[in-house]
Write a protein that holds these residues in place. Structure first.
Motif, mmCIF file in Angstrom:
data_model
loop_
_atom_site.group_PDB
_atom_site.id
_atom_site.type_symbol
_atom_site.label_atom_id
_atom_site.label_comp_id
_atom_site.label_asym_id
_atom_site.label_seq_id
_atom_site.Cartn_x
_atom_site.Cartn_y
_atom_site.Cartn_z
ATOM 1 N N LYS A 80 0.833 -1.204 0.000
ATOM 2 C CA LYS A 80 0.000 0.000 0.000
ATOM 3 C C LYS A 80 0.873 1.262 0.000
ATOM 4 O O LYS A 80 0.422 2.334 0.409
ATOM 5 C CB LYS A 80 -0.916 0.004 1.215
ATOM 6 C CG LYS A 80 -1.905 -1.163 1.274
ATOM 7 C CD LYS A 80 -2.936 -1.064 0.152
ATOM 8 C CE LYS A 80 -3.964 -2.187 0.260
ATOM 9 N NZ LYS A 80 -4.974 -2.114 -0.834
ATOM 10 N N THR A 81 2.098 1.121 -0.487
ATOM 11 C CA THR A 81 3.033 2.246 -0.442
ATOM 12 C C THR A 81 2.507 3.449 -1.205
ATOM 13 O O THR A 81 2.583 4.592 -0.726
ATOM 14 C CB THR A 81 4.398 1.827 -1.026
ATOM 15 O OG1 THR A 81 4.916 0.729 -0.277
ATOM 16 C CG2 THR A 81 5.386 2.977 -0.979
ATOM 17 N N PHE A 82 1.958 3.238 -2.386
ATOM 18 C CA PHE A 82 1.490 4.347 -3.212
ATOM 19 C C PHE A 82 0.430 5.167 -2.488
ATOM 20 O O PHE A 82 0.458 6.403 -2.504
ATOM 21 C CB PHE A 82 0.935 3.818 -4.537
ATOM 22 C CG PHE A 82 0.381 4.889 -5.429
ATOM 23 C CD1 PHE A 82 1.224 5.643 -6.230
ATOM 24 C CD2 PHE A 82 -0.985 5.145 -5.473
ATOM 25 C CE1 PHE A 82 0.720 6.649 -7.057
ATOM 26 C CE2 PHE A 82 -1.497 6.143 -6.300
ATOM 27 C CZ PHE A 82 -0.647 6.892 -7.090
ATOM 28 N N GLU A 83 -0.509 4.495 -1.855
ATOM 29 C CA GLU A 83 -1.601 5.194 -1.183
ATOM 30 C C GLU A 83 -1.112 6.066 -0.034
ATOM 31 O O GLU A 83 -1.760 7.053 0.328
ATOM 32 C CB GLU A 83 -2.634 4.192 -0.657
ATOM 33 C CG GLU A 83 -3.524 3.569 -1.727
ATOM 34 C CD GLU A 83 -2.801 2.532 -2.578
ATOM 35 O OE1 GLU A 83 -1.673 2.115 -2.204
ATOM 36 O OE2 GLU A 83 -3.352 2.145 -3.625
ATOM 37 N N SER A 84 0.026 5.729 0.553
ATOM 38 C CA SER A 84 0.526 6.470 1.705
ATOM 39 C C SER A 84 1.388 7.673 1.318
ATOM 40 O O SER A 84 1.764 8.472 2.183
ATOM 41 C CB SER A 84 1.345 5.540 2.613
ATOM 42 O OG SER A 84 2.525 5.095 1.943
#
Length: 507
Positions: A80-84
Motif C-alpha cells: 500500500k506504499t502508493f496510497e501512503s
C-alpha cells in the motif's frame, strides 16, 4: 580471443576503423552531421573515453540492474506504499514521468546519431551502448509510470505529454530539439552528455533518488537509481569531444557550453526547483534547491570550465541571482495556471513551509509572501475562482517559460520585467537577458513558436481559455488542481507577527 583477458584485446576491437575506397570520406561523414569544423580529421584518433566496456560485460551488468529494478517494483505492487505517499510528492513523479520519459527516447535518437556520424570509432562504439541505455530508460520510465494509470488518469501523461501542445511540453520540446535533434554530433556531445547529463541530470538523479527515499517512494527511487548508473557511463562521451573542440575551436566550445548550461538551468528551475522546495513535504527536504545547485551543479561546472581552460559565461551574475527567484516564480505560475498542466501543483506555503522558505531564501517574503497571502484570502473566502487564470501568460520566445522573473531595480524595488527585441518588424519578448542574447545569436535556427504566438495567429479555436485547454489536450479528469485541496490556505488566517509587519510594509 576468449582465452585472453579483456584488457588484452579491447583496445583493438573498440578502435576498428577503415578507409573507404568506394565513396569519399566527406560523403560518409558530411560536416553538417559530423560537425568537425576546425578540428582536423586526424585529430579524432586521440578521442578516448575513460570508461571502457565490452558488450558481454554490458549485457551482464544491464541484466542485473533490470532484474533488481523490476523485482522491487513487483514486490511493491502488492503493498500500500502508493496510497501512503503525499499528494505533493505524487505530483513530482507525474511531472517527472510526463516530462522525462520521451526525452529519454530523444536521447536514443541522439546516441544513434553519434554512433553513425562520430568521427572516432571508439566514440561510435560507446554511442551504441549509450543508445541501448536510452532505449532502456524510455522503456522503464514509461512502464513504471503506466502502473498508476488505473489509480490516477494524470499518470497517463507519462506517454501522452510529448504528443500534445501543452505549454510545458512545447517548452521541453524546444529545449531538446535544439539540444539533440537539430545539431551536428560534436555540438550534440557537448550539449547532451557533457552539459546536460554530466552537469545536471546525473547529479540531480542522485538527489531525486534520495528525496524519493525520504518521501517513502522506494519504487521511484529504485527506478531513478537504475537509470543514473547508466547516465554516469555514457555521459563521458562529452569530455573527450569537448577536449578536442577546445584545442581547435575554443570560441565554439565556449558558446556551446554557455548556451546549453543556460537552457538546462532554466529547465531545472521549472522541473526540479518546485519539487525540491514546494512539492516534497517540508519534513523530508534535505536541502533547498539553491543549496543543491551550489553544492552539486555550480561547483562542478566551474571546475569543469577551469579544467578545460574556459571562462564563466557572460550571464553568470544573472544566473546566480536567478537561483533566488526563478523557481519560486515558476512555481507560482504553475500553481496559478494549474488547469494547464497534467499534475497537481502543491501550494507548499503552509506556516511551517514559509518558515523554511524564509530561512533558505531571506528575500522570499519581499516578493512572494503578499502574493500568496492574497491567494489564501480568496480561498478562505470561498472564492477559488479568483485564483484561476482568465487568459494566457506572456511566454518567453526562447525558453517558452512565463515572463515572471523578478529583478531588483535601481530604485530598490522588485519588478517583473520582460526584455523585448524587434527583428524583421516583429517584436519578441524574453524572460531574461540571457534568453534574449541566445535567441539573437541563434535566431535562424529557432523554429518553435509559443502558445501565445499561436493563439494570436488564430491557430487556437475558440480563442478563449477553454479553447486553449482543449487544444493542449487537457480534459477535466487530468487538469491540475491544488495537491492538498487548498488546506494550506488556512494557515494564513492568523499570520505571525513577523508576516503581518512584512505585509503592511509591502502594501
Amino acid at each position: 580471443m576468449t582465452l585472453l583477458k579483456r584488457e588484452e584485446w579491447q583496445h583493438i576491437v573498440r578502435d576498428v576503423d577503415w578507409t573507404f575506397t568506394y565513396v569519399d570520406d566527406d560523403a560518409v561523414y558530411p560536416d553538417w552531421q559530423s560537425g568537425t569544423g576546425k578540428i582536423p580529421r586526424a585529430a579524432w584518433s586521440k578521442w578516448e573515453e575513460s570508461y571502457k566496456v565490452s558488450y558481454p560485460d554490458y549485457v551482464a551488468t544491464q541484466r542485473e540492474k533490470e532484474s533488481s529494478a523490476y523485482a522491487v517494483k513487483a514486490a511493491l505492487q502488492r503493498s500500500k506504499t502508493f496510497e501512503s505517499l503525499d499528494e505533493g510528492w505524487k505530483s513530482a513523479t507525474k511531472m517527472h514521468f510526463g516530462g522525462v520519459s520521451l526525452v529519454e527516447y530523444a536521447g536514443l535518437l541522439g546516441e544513434l546519431k553519434m554512433a553513425r556520424f562520430g568521427l572516432s570509432p571508439a566514440w561510435r562504439n560507446m554511442a551504441v551502448f549509450g543508445a541501448l541505455d536510452e532505449l532502456r530508460h524510455a522503456q522503464i520510465t514509461l512502464f513504471f509510470g503506466h502502473e498508476f494509470v488505473a489509480k490516477d488518469p494524470q499518470y497517463d501523461w507519462s506517454q501522452k505529454a510529448f504528443h500534445t501542445n501543452d505549454w510545458a511540453s512545447i517548452s521541453l520540446r524546444t529545449l531538446f530539439d535544439g539540444m539533440i535533434i537539430g545539431p551536428d554530433v560534436v555540438d550534440l556531445a557537448v550539449q547532451l552528455p557533457m552539459t546536460f547529463e554530466t552537469g545536471f541530470t546525473n547529479l540531480q538523479f542522485v538527489a531525486l533518488s534520495s528525496d524519493a527515499l525520504e518521501a517513502g517512494d522506494i519504487n521511484f527511487a529504485n527506478m531513478i537509481s537504475s537509470i543514473q548508473t547508466d547516465e554516469a557511463r555514457h555521459a563521458q562521451q562529452g569530455g573527450p569531444t569537448l577536449e578536442l573542440l577546445v584545442a581547435h575551436d575554443p570560441v565554439r566550445a565556449q558558446w556551446t557550453i554557455d548556451k546549453y548550461f543556460w537552457f538546462s538551468a532554466r529547465a531545472f528551475a521549472a522541473l526540479t526547483g518546485p519539487v525540491m522546495d514546494y512539492y516534497t513535504p517540508v519534513e523530508h527536504r534535505r536541502q533547498s534547491y539553491r543549496e543543491f545547485m551550489e553544492e552539486w551543479i555550480i561547483d562542478q561546472f566551474v571546475r569543469t570550465l577551469e579544467d578545460y581552460g574556459l571562462r564563466k559565461p557572460w550571464y553568470w551574475d544573472e544566473f546566480m541571482q536567478g537561483l533566488d527567484t526563478w523557481h519560486h516564480s515558476l512555481h507560482l505560475g504553475f500553481w496559478n495556471y494549474r488547469p494547464t498542466v497534467w499534475w497537481k501543483p502543491a501550494g507548499g506555503v503552509d506556516a511551517e513551509s514559509r518558515e523554511w522558505l524564509r530561512e533558505k531564501y531571506p528575500d522570499w517574503d519581499k516578493f512572494y509572501l503578499d502574493k500568496w497571502t492574497v491567494i489564501a484570502e480568496n480561498i478562505n473566502a470561498g472564492n477559488v475562482e479568483a485564483t484561476l487564470p482568465d487568459t494566457l501568460p506572456w511566454l518567453c520566445s526562447m525558453c517558452h517559460l512565463p515572463n515572471i522573473n523578478p529583478v531588483y531595480g535601481r530604485d530598490g524595488k522588485w519588478k517583473v520585467r520582460n526584455y523585448p527585441l524587434k527583428h524583421n518588424r516583429t517584436t519578441y519578448y524574453f524572460c531574461t537577458k540571457g534568453c534574449r542574447q541566445i535567441w539573437w545569436e541563434d535566431r535562424d535556427a529557432v523554429n518553435h513558436t509559443t502558445v501565445v504566438d499561436r493563439f494570436l495567429a488564430g491557430e487556437i479555436q475558440p480563442m478563449d481559455l477553454p479553447g486553449v485547454l482543449s487544444w493542449m489536450g487537457l480534459t477535466p479528469d487530468v487538469m491540475g488542481d491544488d495537491a492538498h485541496g487548498y488546506a494550506w490556505a488556512k494557515s494564513f488566517a492568523e499570520p505571525s507577527t513577523t508576516e503581518s509587519g512584512l505585509l503592511v510594509g509591502a502594501r
